[in-house]
Design an enzyme around this catalytic site. Structure first.
Site, PDB file in Angstrom:
ATOM      1  N   GLU A  14       0.817  -1.216   0.000  1.00 36.03           N
ATOM      2  CA  GLU A  14       0.000   0.000   0.000  1.00 36.03           C
ATOM      3  C   GLU A  14       0.852   1.267   0.000  1.00 36.03           C
ATOM      4  OE1 GLU A  14      -0.127  -2.372   2.342  1.00 36.03           O
ATOM      5  OE2 GLU A  14      -2.150  -3.231   2.435  1.00 36.03           O
ATOM      6  N   GLY A  15       2.167   1.082   0.259  1.00 38.43           N
ATOM      7  CA  GLY A  15       3.052   2.245   0.372  1.00 38.43           C
ATOM      8  C   GLY A  15       3.465   2.485   1.828  1.00 38.43           C
ATOM      9  N   LYS A  16       3.465   1.395   2.611  1.00 35.43           N
ATOM     10  CA  LYS A  16       3.821   1.514   4.039  1.00 35.43           C
ATOM     11  C   LYS A  16       5.236   2.056   4.208  1.00 35.43           C
ATOM     12  CE  LYS A  16       3.015  -2.901   4.486  1.00 35.43           C
ATOM     13  NZ  LYS A  16       2.455  -3.206   3.154  1.00 35.43           N
ATOM     14  N   GLY A  17       6.157   1.581   3.347  1.00 33.86           N
ATOM     15  CA  GLY A  17       7.557   2.026   3.440  1.00 33.86           C
ATOM     16  C   GLY A  17       7.661   3.529   3.291  1.00 33.86           C
ATOM     17  N   HIS A  41       9.509  -3.065   1.176  1.00 30.97           N
ATOM     18  CA  HIS A  41       9.042  -1.708   1.473  1.00 30.97           C
ATOM     19  C   HIS A  41       9.946  -0.706   0.760  1.00 30.97           C
ATOM     20  CE1 HIS A  41       6.930  -3.213   5.391  1.00 30.97           C
ATOM     21  NE2 HIS A  41       6.514  -3.819   4.293  1.00 30.97           N
ATOM     22  N   THR A 129       5.864 -15.889  -1.673  1.00 31.65           N
ATOM     23  CA  THR A 129       7.077 -15.211  -2.148  1.00 31.65           C
ATOM     24  C   THR A 129       8.256 -16.177  -2.212  1.00 31.65           C
ATOM     25  OG1 THR A 129       7.653 -14.595   0.103  1.00 31.65           O
ATOM     26  CG2 THR A 129       6.357 -12.990  -1.171  1.00 31.65           C
ATOM     27  N   ALA A 299       7.881  -5.677  -5.087  1.00 32.50           N
ATOM     28  CA  ALA A 299       9.177  -5.158  -4.650  1.00 32.50           C
ATOM     29  C   ALA A 299      10.095  -6.285  -4.164  1.00 32.50           C
ATOM     30  CB  ALA A 299       8.971  -4.121  -3.543  1.00 32.50           C
ATOM     31  N   ARG A 303       7.002  -9.865  -9.386  1.00 36.39           N
ATOM     32  CA  ARG A 303       5.805 -10.353 -10.083  1.00 36.39           C
ATOM     33  C   ARG A 303       4.840  -9.205 -10.380  1.00 36.39           C
ATOM     34  NH1 ARG A 303       3.569 -14.785  -6.030  1.00 36.39           N
ATOM     35  NH2 ARG A 303       4.395 -13.277  -4.552  1.00 36.39           N
ATOM     36  N   ARG A 305       1.600  -7.147 -10.236  1.00 38.29           N
ATOM     37  CA  ARG A 305       0.519  -7.147  -9.253  1.00 38.29           C
ATOM     38  C   ARG A 305      -0.817  -7.095  -9.978  1.00 38.29           C
ATOM     39  NH1 ARG A 305       3.542  -2.410  -5.871  1.00 38.29           N
ATOM     40  NH2 ARG A 305       5.045  -3.706  -4.793  1.00 38.29           N
ATOM     41  N   ASP A 333      -2.155  10.036  -7.292  1.00 40.00           N
ATOM     42  CA  ASP A 333      -1.660  10.550  -8.580  1.00 40.00           C
ATOM     43  C   ASP A 333      -1.860   9.554  -9.727  1.00 40.00           C
ATOM     44  OD1 ASP A 333       0.354   9.335  -6.761  1.00 40.00           O
ATOM     45  OD2 ASP A 333       1.606   9.349  -8.560  1.00 40.00           O
TER      46      ASP A 333
HETATM   47  P1  GDP Z   1       4.820  -1.381   0.895  1.00 40.53           P
HETATM   48  O1  GDP Z   1       5.159  -2.812   0.796  1.00 40.53           O
HETATM   49  O2  GDP Z   1       3.473  -1.136   1.513  1.00 40.53           O
HETATM   50  O3  GDP Z   1       5.898  -0.568   1.552  1.00 40.53           O
HETATM   51  O4  GDP Z   1       4.694  -0.841  -0.619  1.00 40.53           O
HETATM   52  P2  GDP Z   1       5.713  -1.171  -1.826  1.00 40.53           P
HETATM   53  O5  GDP Z   1       6.951  -0.413  -1.614  1.00 40.53           O
HETATM   54  O6  GDP Z   1       5.800  -2.622  -2.050  1.00 40.53           O
HETATM   55  O7  GDP Z   1       4.874  -0.604  -3.044  1.00 40.53           O
HETATM   56  C1  GDP Z   1       4.429   0.720  -3.093  1.00 40.53           C
HETATM   57  C2  GDP Z   1       5.011   1.378  -4.357  1.00 40.53           C
HETATM   58  O8  GDP Z   1       4.352   2.605  -4.597  1.00 40.53           O
HETATM   59  C3  GDP Z   1       6.484   1.736  -4.211  1.00 40.53           C
HETATM   60  O9  GDP Z   1       7.090   1.594  -5.455  1.00 40.53           O
HETATM   61  C4  GDP Z   1       6.453   3.209  -3.793  1.00 40.53           C
HETATM   62  O10 GDP Z   1       7.614   3.915  -4.199  1.00 40.53           O
HETATM   63  C5  GDP Z   1       5.260   3.694  -4.553  1.00 40.53           C
HETATM   64  N1  GDP Z   1       4.503   4.788  -3.915  1.00 40.53           N
HETATM   65  C6  GDP Z   1       4.184   4.975  -2.615  1.00 40.53           C
HETATM   66  N2  GDP Z   1       3.368   6.047  -2.476  1.00 40.53           N
HETATM   67  C7  GDP Z   1       3.179   6.545  -3.714  1.00 40.53           C
HETATM   68  C8  GDP Z   1       2.404   7.629  -4.237  1.00 40.53           C
HETATM   69  O11 GDP Z   1       1.713   8.343  -3.534  1.00 40.53           O
HETATM   70  N3  GDP Z   1       2.450   7.813  -5.590  1.00 40.53           N
HETATM   71  C9  GDP Z   1       3.194   7.046  -6.424  1.00 40.53           C
HETATM   72  N4  GDP Z   1       3.171   7.284  -7.717  1.00 40.53           N
HETATM   73  N5  GDP Z   1       3.925   6.015  -5.972  1.00 40.53           N
HETATM   74  C10 GDP Z   1       3.901   5.759  -4.637  1.00 40.53           C
HETATM   75  P1  IMO Z   2       4.656  -5.992   1.879  1.00 40.63           P
HETATM   76  O1  IMO Z   2       5.111  -5.888   3.306  1.00 40.63           O
HETATM   77  C1  IMO Z   2       2.160  -8.113  -0.994  1.00 40.63           C
HETATM   78  C2  IMO Z   2       1.665 -12.427  -0.342  1.00 40.63           C
HETATM   79  C3  IMO Z   2       2.265 -13.382  -1.364  1.00 40.63           C
HETATM   80  C4  IMO Z   2       1.271 -14.524  -1.257  1.00 40.63           C
HETATM   81  C5  IMO Z   2       0.930 -14.565   0.224  1.00 40.63           C
HETATM   82  C6  IMO Z   2       1.718 -15.589   1.026  1.00 40.63           C
HETATM   83  O2  IMO Z   2       5.655  -5.549   0.891  1.00 40.63           O
HETATM   84  O3  IMO Z   2       3.309  -5.361   1.723  1.00 40.63           O
HETATM   85  P2  IMO Z   2       4.248 -15.672   1.890  1.00 40.63           P
HETATM   86  O4  IMO Z   2       5.540 -15.621   1.144  1.00 40.63           O
HETATM   87  O5  IMO Z   2       4.061 -14.593   2.884  1.00 40.63           O
HETATM   88  O6  IMO Z   2       3.972 -17.022   2.474  1.00 40.63           O
HETATM   89  O7  IMO Z   2       3.120 -15.459   0.744  1.00 40.63           O
HETATM   90  O8  IMO Z   2       1.221 -13.262   0.709  1.00 40.63           O
HETATM   91  N1  IMO Z   2       2.622 -11.447   0.232  1.00 40.63           N
HETATM   92  C7  IMO Z   2       2.635 -10.148  -0.068  1.00 40.63           C
HETATM   93  N2  IMO Z   2       1.910  -9.434  -0.956  1.00 40.63           N
HETATM   94  N3  IMO Z   2       3.043  -7.485  -0.198  1.00 40.63           N
HETATM   95  C8  IMO Z   2       3.758  -8.173   0.717  1.00 40.63           C
HETATM   96  O9  IMO Z   2       4.534  -7.574   1.630  1.00 40.63           O
HETATM   97  C9  IMO Z   2       3.604  -9.573   0.784  1.00 40.63           C
HETATM   98  N4  IMO Z   2       4.151 -10.552   1.538  1.00 40.63           N
HETATM   99  C10 IMO Z   2       3.544 -11.679   1.208  1.00 40.63           C
HETATM  100  O10 IMO Z   2       2.290 -12.804  -2.644  1.00 40.63           O
HETATM  101  O11 IMO Z   2       0.084 -14.200  -1.947  1.00 40.63           O
HETATM  102 MG    MG Z   3       5.733  -4.204  -0.657  1.00 40.80          MG
END
Ligand code: GDP
Ligand code: IMO
Ligand code: MG
Length: 429
Positions: A14-17, A41, A129, A299, A303, A305, A333
């Site tokens: 969701e953009g937690k990082g 993240h 994963t 990330a 794969r 999404r 955005d």
């Molecule tokens: P996390 O696992 O929740 O930390 O999220 P990920 O990093 O896996 O995926 C979120 C992606 O969206 C990353 O590539 C971020 O750089 C990007 N991101 C986060 N917030 C925004 C935003 O507001 N706009 C855009 N365009 N990208 C964002």
């Molecule tokens: P962040 O923290 C999105 C998904 C995998 C799979 C299921 C089980 O970046 O949001 P696992 O390897 O945990 O046993 O896989 O969970 N999955 C994620 N999907 N973001 C992640 O982490 C995920 N971590 C695991 O794709 O469907």
């Molecule tokens: Mg992620």
């Protein structure tokens, strides 16, 4: 001073990082409480991209204490490589990172079994994963897992490893028809990891609780998302930990009375990696459009999404199950320039109308989403830094969501970089 849990309100990514890194500017401590290297993240500092798998996203701020709690499963090889990469990019890790001695260790047989289990499942794959998460948590719950503290003690480690490898090799050879692993090799490798990680391993429960006592600013960083929770998600298409806010208490050894706020993170649309139901998924050109514009590729695994519209039935459930006090809304955005935007407000299944999230996986798989359509906005939200500068229809979209989920949007993210953010409520205020 508040203790804030930041939790994914969808299926992860969701953009937690980005949100944690943004909030960490004012934090003293950031702690991961569950999951493991399945997390990816992403944080941008200017154009510099960092992807964190085990180390909390606060590490990019100088002097922020980063904690890996006992609820996390740690792959020492991944962790050491992450430490090395950060160091090589000028990020200080030593002195800023502490890992719980009680955190369970991902072993080589966990990685092999994770992949082998998926391989034999044919059409019932979870799409994990492949990072060994499920098998590592299995050993933990079965009470024979190997913990970070164990790899510092050769005698104890040897005994546990040989016992565990006896059954692991039996499974590998007799059930999966794979070669057995060498105990000596693993013993040497992991004792070496122990030596390298020893300076980081300690009593995280004490560190976190002392920080709370001192009234410092704490962030608890969720990994994955609400709907991947092993109890409350779309079981069995989930991960093996409690990703919801409650997991922060158990995964860090902090009492529920110490938590002040729970900030949910949601994208302006929905994505999912791996298998399982996804009512608002768009398997058409529009899904491809979101994936390409939103750079929706895992990330951790790279794969693609799966992408779809925002689902308020899910979001309302996330508010409830996490006790959310506010929402951080990301990637607005990516919806810039659309004529119309759909929002799912209910599901239909066999003539029944569901506004509450159905817990039954069959209903979730077969239901039809009910959409409300709102007008999009033509002016960009990308990089916008004040609420007032957002296009009127973008503000209406936010108001509509707030009205439905009955909590306020407290932070809006309008781009991947730190300063592409609008603060509506200060989490540490
Ligand atoms: P996390 O696992 O929740 O930390 O999220 P990920 O990093 O896996 O995926 C979120 C992606 O969206 C990353 O590539 C971020 O750089 C990007 N991101 C986060 N917030 C925004 C935003 O507001 N706009 C855009 N365009 N990208 C964002
Ligand atoms: P962040 O923290 C999105 C998904 C995998 C799979 C299921 C089980 O970046 O949001 P696992 O390897 O945990 O046993 O896989 O969970 N999955 C994620 N999907 N973001 C992640 O982490 C995920 N971590 C695991 O794709 O469907
Ligand atoms: Mg992620």
């Amino acid at each position: 001073m508040p203790v804030v849990i930041v939790v994914g309100a969808q299926w992860g990514d969701e953009g937690k990082g980005k949100i944690i890194d943004f909030l960490a500017e004012k934090a003293n401590l950031v702690a991961r409480y569950q999951g493991g290297p399945n997390a990816g993240h992403t944080v941008y500092i200017g154009k510099e991209k960092y992807v964190l798998h085990l180390i909390p996203s606060g590490i990019l701020h100088k002097g922020v204490q980063c904690v890996i709690g006992s609820g996390v499963v740690v792959d020492p090889e991944v962790l050491l490589s992450e430490i090395t990469t950060l160091r090589s990019r000028g990020i200080e890790v030593d002195g800023n990172l502490i890992i719980s001695a009680n955190a369970h260790i991902i072993m080589p047989y966990h990685l092999i079994m994770d992949k082998a289990t998926e391989n034999i499942k044919k059409n019932k794959k979870i799409g994990t994963t492949g990072k060994g998460i499920g098998p590592a948590y299995e050993d933990k719950i079965a009470r024979y897992g190997i913990r970070a503290g164990d790899i510092l003690q050769p005698k104890i480690f040897k005994e546990k490893l040989y016992e565990n490898l006896f059954s692991a090799n039996f499974l590998l050879e007799s059930y999966f028809h794979l070669p057995a692993l060498s105990a000596r090799q693993i013993y040497n490798d992991y004792l070496n990891y122990g030596r390298l990680l020893e300076k980081y391993i300690g009593d995280t429960e004490m560190v976190v609780n002392q920080a709370i006592k001192k009234n410092l600013n704490l962030l608890f960083e969720g990994a994955q998302g609400t709907f991947l929770d092993v109890d409350h998600g779309t079981y069995p298409f989930v991960t093996s930990s409690n990703t919801v806010a409650g997991g922060a208490c158990t995964g860090l050894g902090v009492g529920p009375t110490k938590i002040n706020k729970v900030l949910g993170v949601s994208k302006a649309y929905t994505t999912r990696v791996g298998m399982g139901p996804f009512p608002t998924e768009q398997k058409d050109e529009f899904g491809d459009y979101l994936r390409s514009k939103g750079k929706e590729f895992g990330a951790t695994t790279g794969r693609p999404r799966r992408c779809g519209w925002l689902d308020l039935v899910m979001l309302k459930y996330a508010v409830q199950v996490n006790g959310l006090t506010g929402l951080a809304f990301t990637k607005m955005d990516i919806l810039d320039g659309l004529d119309k935007i759909k929002i799912c407000t209910a599901y239909e299944y066999q003539g029944k109308h569901y506004t509450q999230f159905p817990r039954n996986i069959d209903i979730l798989t077969r239901c039809q989403p009910v959409y409300e359509e709102v007008d999009g906005w033509k002016e960009p939200t990308s990089g916008v830094k004040t609420y007032e500068s957002l296009p009127e229809n973008a503000r209406k979209y936010l108001k509509k969501i707030e009205g439905e989920i009955e909590i306020l949007v407290q932070l809006i993210s309008t781009g991947e970089e730190r300063d592409n953010s609008i603060i509506l409520e200060n989490q540490f205020g």
